[in-house]
Design an enzyme around this catalytic site. Sequence first.
Site, PDB file in Angstrom:
ATOM      1  N   SER A  60       7.872  10.253  -3.272  1.00  5.85           N
ATOM      2  CA  SER A  60       8.789   9.420  -2.531  1.00  5.85           C
ATOM      3  C   SER A  60       9.998  10.062  -2.576  1.00  5.85           C
ATOM      4  O   SER A  60      10.390  10.971  -3.436  1.00  5.85           O
ATOM      5  CB  SER A  60       8.925   8.301  -3.226  1.00  5.85           C
TER       6      SER A  60
HETATM    7  N1  SAH Z   1       4.535   6.756  -6.765  1.00  2.72           N
HETATM    8  C1  SAH Z   1       4.215   8.044  -6.155  1.00  2.72           C
HETATM    9  C2  SAH Z   1       4.144   7.855  -4.773  1.00  2.72           C
HETATM   10  C3  SAH Z   1       3.404   7.001  -4.134  1.00  2.72           C
HETATM   11  S1  SAH Z   1       2.527   7.550  -2.762  1.00  2.72           S
HETATM   12  C4  SAH Z   1       4.981   9.252  -6.468  1.00  2.72           C
HETATM   13  O1  SAH Z   1       6.165   8.931  -7.447  1.00  2.72           O
HETATM   14  O2  SAH Z   1       4.690  10.336  -6.147  1.00  2.72           O
HETATM   15  C5  SAH Z   1       1.337   6.152  -2.650  1.00  2.72           C
HETATM   16  C6  SAH Z   1       0.311   6.194  -3.544  1.00  2.72           C
HETATM   17  O3  SAH Z   1      -0.477   5.035  -3.782  1.00  2.72           O
HETATM   18  C7  SAH Z   1      -0.638   7.160  -3.145  1.00  2.72           C
HETATM   19  O4  SAH Z   1      -1.096   8.264  -3.823  1.00  2.72           O
HETATM   20  C8  SAH Z   1      -1.893   6.463  -2.546  1.00  2.72           C
HETATM   21  O5  SAH Z   1      -3.283   6.874  -2.824  1.00  2.72           O
HETATM   22  C9  SAH Z   1      -1.864   5.124  -3.585  1.00  2.72           C
HETATM   23  N2  SAH Z   1      -2.453   3.952  -3.224  1.00  2.72           N
HETATM   24  C10 SAH Z   1      -2.693   3.265  -2.105  1.00  2.72           C
HETATM   25  N3  SAH Z   1      -3.266   2.085  -2.032  1.00  2.72           N
HETATM   26  C11 SAH Z   1      -3.702   1.917  -3.580  1.00  2.72           C
HETATM   27  C12 SAH Z   1      -4.357   0.994  -4.463  1.00  2.72           C
HETATM   28  N4  SAH Z   1      -4.899   0.035  -3.665  1.00  2.72           N
HETATM   29  N5  SAH Z   1      -4.562   1.056  -5.516  1.00  2.72           N
HETATM   30  C13 SAH Z   1      -3.999   2.392  -6.190  1.00  2.72           C
HETATM   31  N6  SAH Z   1      -3.412   3.330  -5.612  1.00  2.72           N
HETATM   32  C14 SAH Z   1      -3.015   3.160  -4.165  1.00  2.72           C
END
Ligand code: SAH
Length: 221
Positions: A60
């Site tokens: 992000s």
């Molecule tokens: N917090 C992260 C950025 C998040 S991007 C950072 O600081 O880099 C969103 C992430 O959520 C992705 O890696 C995606 O695979 C994950 N994601 C999406 N749906 C999800 C779910 N149901 N459970 C766990 N992770 C999930």
Amino acid sequence: MSIDARKIRLIMSLRRHGVTDTRVLAAIERIPRDQFVPQTFQDQAWEDTALPIDQGQTISQPLVVALMTQALDVHERHKVLEIGTGSGYQAAVLSRLCRRVYTLERLRPLLLDAERRFHALRLHNITTRHGDGTRGWPEQAPFERIMVTAGGGREPPKDLTDQLAVGGVMVIPLEGDWREHRIVRIRRTETGLDREELWPVRFVPLLPDVPAVADERVRTA
Ligand code: SAH
């Protein structure tokens, strides 16, 4: 420009855009974002921009991380749940502000990379798990704070609100009337949930389940 100069420029930019909590700014300054972005984007690691990571996901934008962290109002004694570990950057920032972070990711390769980073940076108060974050982490509930870093749905997953302590706060991107995302803050009261819309944002989708067989082993970095 040196990393220090880039870092200062980023912190000033965050301040200008409404990040006033000095603990949040200090945590952002202290966590080396360059170690969470792929080699090809090293020169942009301290820019205020989201960047691609593996598996078609993104780390992000620092401003979004900072504003969401500020909105979560995390304290030293809190147990925090994060959904969507991704690169691990948001979890690392949170780990400097609370007692323990529990973070869930559905894509195992991302989780393994994030675990390596937590280990290398000696962030020992982060516990990781491969699994579907929409189910939360019932064994560790209740949580004083929950942060969801993937967007989707008009309502927060019920398992997550159920795992929020009374008086606890969740920050989550939810869909508005036009399918756009906005950051919403939800507070659990004695009688129900209070909801407050904060600002619009764009996020990678929150998806159900995990792609392969779920492995529920718990690791502590
Ligand atoms: N917090 C992260 C950025 C998040 S991007 C950072 O600081 O880099 C969103 C992430 O959520 C992705 O890696 C995606 O695979 C994950 N994601 C999406 N749906 C999800 C779910 N149901 N459970 C766990 N992770 C999930």
